[in-house]
Scaffold this motif. Structure first.
Motif, PDB file in Angstrom:
ATOM      1  N   LEU A  54       0.828  -1.208   0.000  1.00 48.07           N
ATOM      2  CA  LEU A  54       0.000   0.000   0.000  1.00 48.07           C
ATOM      3  C   LEU A  54       0.862   1.257   0.000  1.00 48.07           C
ATOM      4  CD1 LEU A  54      -3.060  -0.360   2.421  1.00 48.07           C
ATOM      5  CD2 LEU A  54      -3.070   0.599   0.111  1.00 48.07           C
ATOM      6  N   LEU A  55       1.851   1.277   0.857  1.00 45.40           N
ATOM      7  CA  LEU A  55       2.737   2.439   0.937  1.00 45.40           C
ATOM      8  C   LEU A  55       3.515   2.623  -0.362  1.00 45.40           C
ATOM      9  CD1 LEU A  55       3.903   1.842   4.582  1.00 45.40           C
ATOM     10  CD2 LEU A  55       2.932   4.012   3.773  1.00 45.40           C
ATOM     11  N   GLU A  56       3.963   1.527  -0.941  1.00 46.83           N
ATOM     12  CA  GLU A  56       4.706   1.632  -2.204  1.00 46.83           C
ATOM     13  C   GLU A  56       3.804   2.132  -3.329  1.00 46.83           C
ATOM     14  OE1 GLU A  56       8.174  -1.741  -1.451  1.00 46.83           O
ATOM     15  OE2 GLU A  56       6.323  -2.318  -2.487  1.00 46.83           O
ATOM     16  N   ARG A  57       2.556   1.672  -3.357  1.00 47.12           N
ATOM     17  CA  ARG A  57       1.639   2.158  -4.388  1.00 47.12           C
ATOM     18  C   ARG A  57       1.323   3.632  -4.174  1.00 47.12           C
ATOM     19  NH1 ARG A  57       0.858   3.181  -9.070  1.00 47.12           N
ATOM     20  NH2 ARG A  57      -1.292   3.577  -9.734  1.00 47.12           N
ATOM     21  N   ALA A  58       1.165   4.033  -2.917  1.00 46.01           N
ATOM     22  CA  ALA A  58       0.919   5.448  -2.633  1.00 46.01           C
ATOM     23  C   ALA A  58       2.103   6.300  -3.091  1.00 46.01           C
ATOM     24  CB  ALA A  58       0.658   5.647  -1.148  1.00 46.01           C
ATOM     25  N   ALA A  59       3.316   5.808  -2.874  1.00 45.76           N
ATOM     26  CA  ALA A  59       4.503   6.545  -3.323  1.00 45.76           C
ATOM     27  C   ALA A  59       4.526   6.666  -4.846  1.00 45.76           C
ATOM     28  CB  ALA A  59       5.768   5.850  -2.825  1.00 45.76           C
ATOM     29  N   GLY A 115      -8.832  -2.788   1.259  1.00 47.38           N
ATOM     30  CA  GLY A 115      -9.391  -2.437  -0.044  1.00 47.38           C
ATOM     31  C   GLY A 115      -9.853  -0.999  -0.120  1.00 47.38           C
ATOM     32  N   ALA A 116     -10.396  -0.486   0.977  1.00 41.51           N
ATOM     33  CA  ALA A 116     -10.817   0.914   0.991  1.00 41.51           C
ATOM     34  C   ALA A 116      -9.632   1.835   0.741  1.00 41.51           C
ATOM     35  CB  ALA A 116     -11.474   1.246   2.328  1.00 41.51           C
ATOM     36  N   GLN A 117      -8.475   1.456   1.264  1.00 40.75           N
ATOM     37  CA  GLN A 117      -7.291   2.301   1.073  1.00 40.75           C
ATOM     38  C   GLN A 117      -6.776   2.238  -0.364  1.00 40.75           C
ATOM     39  OE1 GLN A 117      -6.434   4.556   3.342  1.00 40.75           O
ATOM     40  NE2 GLN A 117      -8.283   3.709   4.281  1.00 40.75           N
ATOM     41  N   TYR A 118      -6.815   1.055  -0.958  1.00 43.97           N
ATOM     42  CA  TYR A 118      -6.429   0.984  -2.369  1.00 43.97           C
ATOM     43  C   TYR A 118      -7.339   1.870  -3.219  1.00 43.97           C
ATOM     44  CZ  TYR A 118      -2.854  -2.657  -2.168  1.00 43.97           C
ATOM     45  OH  TYR A 118      -1.689  -3.349  -1.943  1.00 43.97           O
ATOM     46  N   TYR A 119      -8.628   1.838  -2.932  1.00 43.78           N
ATOM     47  CA  TYR A 119      -9.556   2.686  -3.686  1.00 43.78           C
ATOM     48  C   TYR A 119      -9.208   4.161  -3.495  1.00 43.78           C
ATOM     49  CZ  TYR A 119     -13.721   4.908  -5.471  1.00 43.78           C
ATOM     50  OH  TYR A 119     -14.565   5.706  -6.196  1.00 43.78           O
ATOM     51  N   ARG A 120      -9.005   4.558  -2.251  1.00 41.29           N
ATOM     52  CA  ARG A 120      -8.733   5.977  -1.980  1.00 41.29           C
ATOM     53  C   ARG A 120      -7.412   6.422  -2.603  1.00 41.29           C
ATOM     54  NH1 ARG A 120     -12.555   7.572   1.635  1.00 41.29           N
ATOM     55  NH2 ARG A 120     -13.400   5.976   3.032  1.00 41.29           N
ATOM     56  N   VAL A 121      -6.398   5.578  -2.496  1.00 43.95           N
ATOM     57  CA  VAL A 121      -5.096   5.925  -3.086  1.00 43.95           C
ATOM     58  C   VAL A 121      -5.213   6.075  -4.599  1.00 43.95           C
ATOM     59  CG1 VAL A 121      -2.788   4.995  -3.576  1.00 43.95           C
ATOM     60  CG2 VAL A 121      -3.675   4.981  -1.230  1.00 43.95           C
ATOM     61  N   GLU A 122      -5.960   5.172  -5.229  1.00 39.95           N
ATOM     62  CA  GLU A 122      -6.067   5.188  -6.688  1.00 39.95           C
ATOM     63  C   GLU A 122      -7.013   6.271  -7.203  1.00 39.95           C
ATOM     64  OE1 GLU A 122      -4.365   3.551  -8.890  1.00 39.95           O
ATOM     65  OE2 GLU A 122      -3.312   2.219  -7.508  1.00 39.95           O
ATOM     66  N   HIS A 123      -8.127   6.485  -6.505  1.00 39.35           N
ATOM     67  CA  HIS A 123      -9.200   7.296  -7.073  1.00 39.35           C
ATOM     68  C   HIS A 123      -9.449   8.611  -6.339  1.00 39.35           C
ATOM     69  CE1 HIS A 123     -10.118   4.060  -9.804  1.00 39.35           C
ATOM     70  NE2 HIS A 123     -10.189   3.214  -8.789  1.00 39.35           N
ATOM     71  N   GLU A 124      -8.859   8.794  -5.169  1.00 41.71           N
ATOM     72  CA  GLU A 124      -8.943  10.081  -4.486  1.00 41.71           C
ATOM     73  C   GLU A 124      -7.556  10.715  -4.496  1.00 41.71           C
ATOM     74  OE1 GLU A 124     -11.175  10.231  -0.778  1.00 41.71           O
ATOM     75  OE2 GLU A 124     -12.122   8.317  -1.287  1.00 41.71           O
TER      76      GLU A 124
END
Length: 220
Positions: A54-59, A115-124
């Motif tokens: 998650l952190l790596e995707r956010a980066a 999953g909520a965090q993946y959505y927020r990182v990708e779409h928010e």
């Protein structure tokens, strides 16, 4: 004087604290604690396993955004990913020491949390991940919990590494997160997004703890 972003977030989360404390108290009550602790480890493993990806995707998302806050946030995500690396292996070791293993299928509420965090990182915006981290690290185990559980469960001390390590580490990690949050100079909309993510996380974490505390054999 305008409140800092970290203070505003803590204020937003204040009403969730007694609810989470009650769920935690139910989780660690003495009756059936040995079996419940093993279920806790098994549920936490897939949650913690998702932290570094998650952190790596956010980066990665931050690197593609053209704003100064995203650049500073990306540096934090890279740094914190290294701090969290291999913590899922600690949980596997704890499970093995307790005579158990990982779950074949993650509990649905854990999938919702991550999953909520993946959505927020990708779409928010990846800054929403700070709300998630603030709740998880703000509700870390207390420094004496591991010793109390060792005595109450009869399990070996080697089954409690994750609790011990996070009791020591997460306070410092939370302070770092608050500093980063204040340094980002977020817009009101950005602060709201972080708060919504945090409140959603607190709700789901409470659900997870209540389900683990359920008797007999509640499933997350």
């Amino acid at each position: 004087m305008t409140a800092t972003a970290s203070l505003a977030l803590r204020t937003k989360l204040t009403p969730t604290a007694p609810v989470l404390r009650a769920a935690t108290a139910a989780l660690w009550r003495p009756e059936g604690l040995r079996r419940r602790y093993v279920r806790y480890l098994a549920a936490m493993h897939p949650l913690v396993r998702a932290s570094v990806p998650l952190l790596e995707r956010a980066a990665e998302r931050c690197a593609g955004l053209d704003d100064p806050a995203a650049r500073r946030l990306g540096a934090y995500c890279v740094r914190h990913a290294e701090e969290e690396r291999d913590h899922d292996a600690w949980l596997l070791d704890d499970l093995a020491a307790a005579g158990a293993g990982p779950l074949a299928v993650p509990p649905p509420v854990v999938v919702e949390l991550v999953g909520a965090q993946y959505y927020r990182v990708e779409h928010e915006h990846p800054v929403t991940l700070l709300g998630y981290i603030a709740v998880l690290e703000g509700n870390a185990p207390g420094p004496r919990l591991a010793d109390r559980l060792i005595e109450a469960t009869g399990l070996p001390g080697s089954a409690f590494r994750t609790l011990r390590e996070h009791a020591e580490l997460d306070g410092g990690h939370l302070d770092d997160l608050h500093r980063v949050l204040d340094d980002l100079a977020l817009t009101p909309e950005g602060q709201t997004a972080v708060s919504v993510s945090a409140l959603h996380t607190a709700h789901l974490l409470t659900r997870l703890f209540h389900s683990l505390a359920a008797e007999p054999g509640g499933h997350p």
